[in-house]
Design a protein around this motif. Structure first.
Motif, PDB file in Angstrom:
ATOM      1  N   GLU A 147       0.856  -1.188   0.000  1.00 36.45           N
ATOM      2  CA  GLU A 147       0.000   0.000   0.000  1.00 36.45           C
ATOM      3  C   GLU A 147       0.890   1.235   0.000  1.00 36.45           C
ATOM      4  O   GLU A 147       1.920   1.269   0.687  1.00 36.45           O
ATOM      5  N   TYR A 148       0.513   2.237  -0.780  1.00 33.78           N
ATOM      6  CA  TYR A 148       1.282   3.486  -0.887  1.00 33.78           C
ATOM      7  C   TYR A 148       0.417   4.632  -0.384  1.00 33.78           C
ATOM      8  O   TYR A 148      -0.708   4.812  -0.837  1.00 33.78           O
ATOM      9  N   LYS A 149       0.944   5.395   0.574  1.00 34.01           N
ATOM     10  CA  LYS A 149       0.205   6.536   1.108  1.00 34.01           C
ATOM     11  C   LYS A 149       1.193   7.583   1.605  1.00 34.01           C
ATOM     12  O   LYS A 149       2.119   7.264   2.348  1.00 34.01           O
ATOM     13  N   ASP A 150       0.992   8.828   1.189  1.00 35.24           N
ATOM     14  CA  ASP A 150       1.788   9.968   1.648  1.00 35.24           C
ATOM     15  C   ASP A 150       3.291   9.761   1.460  1.00 35.24           C
ATOM     16  O   ASP A 150       4.094  10.101   2.318  1.00 35.24           O
ATOM     17  N   GLY A 151       3.685   9.152   0.337  1.00 37.96           N
ATOM     18  CA  GLY A 151       5.092   8.979   0.027  1.00 37.96           C
ATOM     19  C   GLY A 151       5.765   7.801   0.713  1.00 37.96           C
ATOM     20  O   GLY A 151       6.978   7.635   0.634  1.00 37.96           O
ATOM     21  N   VAL A 152       4.974   6.981   1.408  1.00 36.77           N
ATOM     22  CA  VAL A 152       5.526   5.817   2.107  1.00 36.77           C
ATOM     23  C   VAL A 152       4.859   4.558   1.572  1.00 36.77           C
ATOM     24  O   VAL A 152       3.633   4.452   1.537  1.00 36.77           O
ATOM     25  N   LEU A 153       5.675   3.617   1.136  1.00 37.68           N
ATOM     26  CA  LEU A 153       5.199   2.320   0.662  1.00 37.68           C
ATOM     27  C   LEU A 153       5.284   1.336   1.820  1.00 37.68           C
ATOM     28  O   LEU A 153       6.343   1.188   2.435  1.00 37.68           O
ATOM     29  N   THR A 154       4.169   0.667   2.126  1.00 38.76           N
ATOM     30  CA  THR A 154       4.135  -0.318   3.205  1.00 38.76           C
ATOM     31  C   THR A 154       3.882  -1.685   2.600  1.00 38.76           C
ATOM     32  O   THR A 154       2.870  -1.895   1.921  1.00 38.76           O
ATOM     33  N   ILE A 155       4.813  -2.603   2.825  1.00 37.27           N
ATOM     34  CA  ILE A 155       4.701  -3.977   2.326  1.00 37.27           C
ATOM     35  C   ILE A 155       4.487  -4.881   3.536  1.00 37.27           C
ATOM     36  O   ILE A 155       5.248  -4.815   4.504  1.00 37.27           O
ATOM     37  N   THR A 156       3.452  -5.716   3.464  1.00 35.20           N
ATOM     38  CA  THR A 156       3.116  -6.609   4.567  1.00 35.20           C
ATOM     39  C   THR A 156       3.221  -8.047   4.078  1.00 35.20           C
ATOM     40  O   THR A 156       2.634  -8.397   3.051  1.00 35.20           O
ATOM     41  N   VAL A 157       3.958  -8.867   4.827  1.00 34.16           N
ATOM     42  CA  VAL A 157       4.164 -10.270   4.448  1.00 34.16           C
ATOM     43  C   VAL A 157       3.809 -11.147   5.646  1.00 34.16           C
ATOM     44  O   VAL A 157       4.382 -10.970   6.731  1.00 34.16           O
ATOM     45  N   PRO A 158       2.862 -12.092   5.480  1.00 35.76           N
ATOM     46  CA  PRO A 158       2.554 -12.990   6.592  1.00 35.76           C
ATOM     47  C   PRO A 158       3.711 -13.945   6.881  1.00 35.76           C
ATOM     48  O   PRO A 158       4.359 -14.446   5.963  1.00 35.76           O
ATOM     49  N   VAL A 159       3.958 -14.139   8.175  1.00 35.67           N
ATOM     50  CA  VAL A 159       4.999 -15.072   8.617  1.00 35.67           C
ATOM     51  C   VAL A 159       4.363 -15.977   9.674  1.00 35.67           C
ATOM     52  O   VAL A 159       4.347 -15.639  10.861  1.00 35.67           O
ATOM     53  N   PRO A 160       3.791 -17.105   9.244  1.00 35.53           N
ATOM     54  CA  PRO A 160       3.155 -17.994  10.218  1.00 35.53           C
ATOM     55  C   PRO A 160       4.172 -18.513  11.222  1.00 35.53           C
ATOM     56  O   PRO A 160       5.335 -18.738  10.884  1.00 35.53           O
ATOM     57  N   GLU A 161       3.699 -18.656  12.444  1.00 37.54           N
ATOM     58  CA  GLU A 161       4.573 -19.186  13.483  1.00 37.54           C
ATOM     59  C   GLU A 161       4.914 -20.628  13.169  1.00 37.54           C
ATOM     60  O   GLU A 161       4.030 -21.427  12.849  1.00 37.54           O
ATOM     61  N   ALA A 162       6.172 -20.946  13.255  1.00 33.62           N
ATOM     62  CA  ALA A 162       6.607 -22.321  13.014  1.00 33.62           C
ATOM     63  C   ALA A 162       6.246 -23.158  14.232  1.00 33.62           C
ATOM     64  O   ALA A 162       6.617 -22.822  15.353  1.00 33.62           O
ATOM     65  N   LYS A 163       5.476 -24.200  13.985  1.00 29.41           N
ATOM     66  CA  LYS A 163       5.081 -25.070  15.086  1.00 29.41           C
ATOM     67  C   LYS A 163       6.123 -26.165  15.220  1.00 29.41           C
ATOM     68  O   LYS A 163       6.366 -26.923  14.301  1.00 29.41           O
ATOM     69  N   THR A 164       6.724 -26.198  16.371  1.00 28.78           N
ATOM     70  CA  THR A 164       7.718 -27.242  16.612  1.00 28.78           C
ATOM     71  C   THR A 164       7.069 -28.340  17.434  1.00 28.78           C
ATOM     72  O   THR A 164       6.527 -28.093  18.507  1.00 28.78           O
ATOM     73  N   GLU A 165       7.093 -29.496  16.877  1.00 22.24           N
ATOM     74  CA  GLU A 165       6.520 -30.647  17.563  1.00 22.24           C
ATOM     75  C   GLU A 165       7.628 -31.400  18.277  1.00 22.24           C
ATOM     76  O   GLU A 165       8.741 -31.524  17.777  1.00 22.24           O
ATOM     77  N   THR A 166       7.312 -31.864  19.440  1.00 22.61           N
ATOM     78  CA  THR A 166       8.263 -32.670  20.202  1.00 22.61           C
ATOM     79  C   THR A 166       7.948 -34.128  19.930  1.00 22.61           C
ATOM     80  O   THR A 166       6.798 -34.553  20.035  1.00 22.61           O
ATOM     81  N   ARG A 167       8.966 -34.852  19.578  1.00 21.16           N
ATOM     82  CA  ARG A 167       8.794 -36.271  19.264  1.00 21.16           C
ATOM     83  C   ARG A 167       9.735 -37.071  20.145  1.00 21.16           C
ATOM     84  O   ARG A 167      10.922 -36.761  20.247  1.00 21.16           O
ATOM     85  N   THR A 168       9.200 -38.064  20.777  1.00 23.80           N
ATOM     86  CA  THR A 168      10.024 -38.940  21.598  1.00 23.80           C
ATOM     87  C   THR A 168      10.535 -40.076  20.723  1.00 23.80           C
ATOM     88  O   THR A 168       9.774 -40.723  20.009  1.00 23.80           O
ATOM     89  N   ILE A 169      11.815 -40.304  20.803  1.00 21.18           N
ATOM     90  CA  ILE A 169      12.444 -41.353  20.001  1.00 21.18           C
ATOM     91  C   ILE A 169      12.794 -42.511  20.925  1.00 21.18           C
ATOM     92  O   ILE A 169      13.574 -42.336  21.872  1.00 21.18           O
ATOM     93  N   PRO A 170      12.211 -43.664  20.673  1.00 20.09           N
ATOM     94  CA  PRO A 170      12.519 -44.815  21.545  1.00 20.09           C
ATOM     95  C   PRO A 170      13.934 -45.316  21.304  1.00 20.09           C
ATOM     96  O   PRO A 170      14.452 -45.269  20.199  1.00 20.09           O
ATOM     97  N   VAL A 171      14.526 -45.807  22.350  1.00 22.06           N
ATOM     98  CA  VAL A 171      15.876 -46.365  22.262  1.00 22.06           C
ATOM     99  C   VAL A 171      15.764 -47.897  22.283  1.00 22.06           C
ATOM    100  O   VAL A 171      15.181 -48.459  23.205  1.00 22.06           O
ATOM    101  N   ARG A 172      16.320 -48.519  21.263  1.00 24.11           N
ATOM    102  CA  ARG A 172      16.287 -49.980  21.179  1.00 24.11           C
ATOM    103  C   ARG A 172      17.605 -50.534  21.721  1.00 24.11           C
ATOM    104  O   ARG A 172      18.657 -49.908  21.570  1.00 24.11           O
ATOM    105  N   GLN A 173      17.475 -51.665  22.284  1.00 23.67           N
ATOM    106  CA  GLN A 173      18.685 -52.341  22.750  1.00 23.67           C
ATOM    107  C   GLN A 173      19.119 -53.350  21.710  1.00 23.67           C
ATOM    108  O   GLN A 173      18.300 -54.043  21.132  1.00 23.67           O
ATOM    109  N   GLY A 174      20.388 -53.368  21.473  1.00 30.56           N
ATOM    110  CA  GLY A 174      20.903 -54.256  20.441  1.00 30.56           C
ATOM    111  C   GLY A 174      21.403 -55.481  20.960  1.00 30.56           C
ATOM    112  O   GLY A 174      21.495 -56.541  21.031  1.00 30.56           O
TER     113      GLY A 174
END
Length: 140
Positions: free
Chosen positions: A113-140
């Motif tokens: 958007e341009y108004k009064d000599g100033v251009l404003t650019i807006t870009v969405p930045v969704p929050e990155a959802k970090t999932e926690t995953r439990t990794i099982p440990v196997r015995q060999g």
């Protein structure tokens, strides 16, 4: 003398020096042979907002905004009027600025958007959802 910096007429090198003081030294975010664009940027509530000073341009025909590989490039053109001038400090020609967008920014969904000599650019930045995953440990 007032302590303010004054420009002296007839000294061609001084206006360029004062231009550097006012706009900063030439930087890597502008293309060679072009002028820089002053900006403000902020990231709040999942939105990246860039405001650029672009007085005296017609945004419909003189401004181009592109996003490629996470880099926003702003390009504007201001043509010189043909009137005779005694002195001018206006800058004419091509103005550019490149800015790396935040990680995850949706450049395809950007708006401007341009108004009064100033251009404003807006870009969405969704929050990155970090999932926690439990990794099982196997015995060999």
């Amino acid at each position: 003398m007032s302590g303010m910096i004054e420009r002296l007429t007839g000294w061609p090198a001084l206006p360029d020096l004062f231009g550097w003081v006012e706009t900063g030294l030439p930087a890597a975010h502008t293309a060679p042979g072009t002028h820089g664009i002053r900006i403000e940027e902020r990231l709040t509530d999942g939105t990246y907002v860039l405001r650029a000073e672009l007085p005296g341009v017609d945004p419909a025909k003189d401004v181009e905004i592109t996003v490629t590989e996470g880099v926003l490039v702003l390009r504007a053109e201001r043509t010189e009027e043909t009137e005779d001038k005694h002195h001018t400090e206006f800058r004419y020609g091509t103005f550019t600025r490149s800015v790396r967008l935040p990680a995850g920014a949706k450049g395809d969904d950007a708006t401007a958007e341009y108004k009064d000599g100033v251009l404003t650019i807006t870009v969405p930045v969704p929050e990155a959802k970090t999932e926690t995953r439990t990794i099982p440990v196997r015995q060999g």
